[in-house]
Design an enzyme around this catalytic site. Structure first.
Site, PDB file in Angstrom:
ATOM      1  N   ASP A 129     -69.468  97.593 -26.233  1.00 25.71           N
ATOM      2  CA  ASP A 129     -68.306  97.356 -25.373  1.00 25.71           C
ATOM      3  C   ASP A 129     -67.184  96.708 -26.175  1.00 25.71           C
ATOM      4  OD1 ASP A 129     -69.104  98.376 -22.859  1.00 25.71           O
ATOM      5  OD2 ASP A 129     -70.431  96.665 -22.574  1.00 25.71           O
ATOM      6  N   ASP A 160     -72.413 102.301 -16.053  1.00 24.42           N
ATOM      7  CA  ASP A 160     -72.273 101.082 -16.860  1.00 24.42           C
ATOM      8  C   ASP A 160     -71.929  99.905 -15.958  1.00 24.42           C
ATOM      9  OD1 ASP A 160     -71.872  99.310 -18.931  1.00 24.42           O
ATOM     10  OD2 ASP A 160     -70.090 100.308 -19.734  1.00 24.42           O
TER      11      ASP A 160
END
Ligand code: ZN
Length: 208
Positions: free
Chosen positions: A26, A166
């Site tokens: 991320d 996610d």
């Protein structure tokens, strides 16, 4: 982003031996999302520790300026946000020209149907099931419907994109996520809050 950054090399070595298929990174820039995590140099430094697929999720403004650098740093897949660029198609082409799989992510408030005109050009649709920016948030229930809508769109267009979810994924919701049409589940807190992360991966992988 849920892992202990000071032990990242060791954690990657552990994940390399685990049943995890992909490593999800991320990347946050402090503009598109409030938080800042790491950039391409960090990913490049981690590349030698595992052969697993590097799934790079760019939560950054103007991703088109950086996708080539992330590909060169060792990304196998790069996902950019629909909300972060006015030139999504060009950005996707740039990623694919580097021989990297191209994904598009949508935030919780962004409807699935806006991907209809690009669905045949992408390898992955990422449905954010929490607001992007921080780990450890609770799963947004509306995401189930969005996964189903994305699955229908992919089938309607004869597209091949995978559906990735996610945010807030755990052993309670994984089965329903797969049932709705998800192909890839990203788990952060669930894995790294477990006292044995490799065991947590194993638990998730057994869910069908
Ligand atoms: Zn992500």
């Amino acid at each position: 982003m849920s892992a202990d950054f000071s032990r990242m090399a060791e954690i990657l070595t552990m994940l390399d031996q685990s049943e995890a298929d992909w490593i999800h990174w991320d990347v946050m820039d402090g503009h598109f999302v409030p938080n800042i995590t790491f950039g391409m140099d960090f990913i490049r430094a981690m590349r030698p520790y595992t052969k697993k697929f590097f799934d790079v999720h760019l939560m950054i403004e103007q991703p088109g300026k950086y996708v080539e650098a992330f590909a060169d740093a060792g990304a196998d897949g790069i996902t950019v946000h629909w909300e972060a660029t006015a030139h999504l198609h060009r950005c996707i082409q740039k990623i694919k020209r580097k021989g990297v799989r191209a994904g598009v992510a949508i935030n919780p408030a962004t409807p699935v149907h806006i991907l209809e005109d690009i669905i045949n050009d992408i390898d992955l649709v990422l449905i954010m099931s929490v607001n992007p920016g921080f780990g450890g948030q609770e799963f947004i229930l509306r995401s189930y419907k969005k996964i189903y809508e994305a699955k229908q769109m992919i089938e309607r267009n004869g597209a091949k994109a995978l559906i990735e979810v996610d945010g807030g994924v755990n052993d309670d919701n994984a089965s329903k996520l797969l049932e709705m049409g998800a192909d890839v589940l990203v788990a952060g807190s669930y894995i790294f809050k477990h006292k044995n992360p490799a065991e947590a991966v194993k638990i998730l992988k057994r869910i069908t």
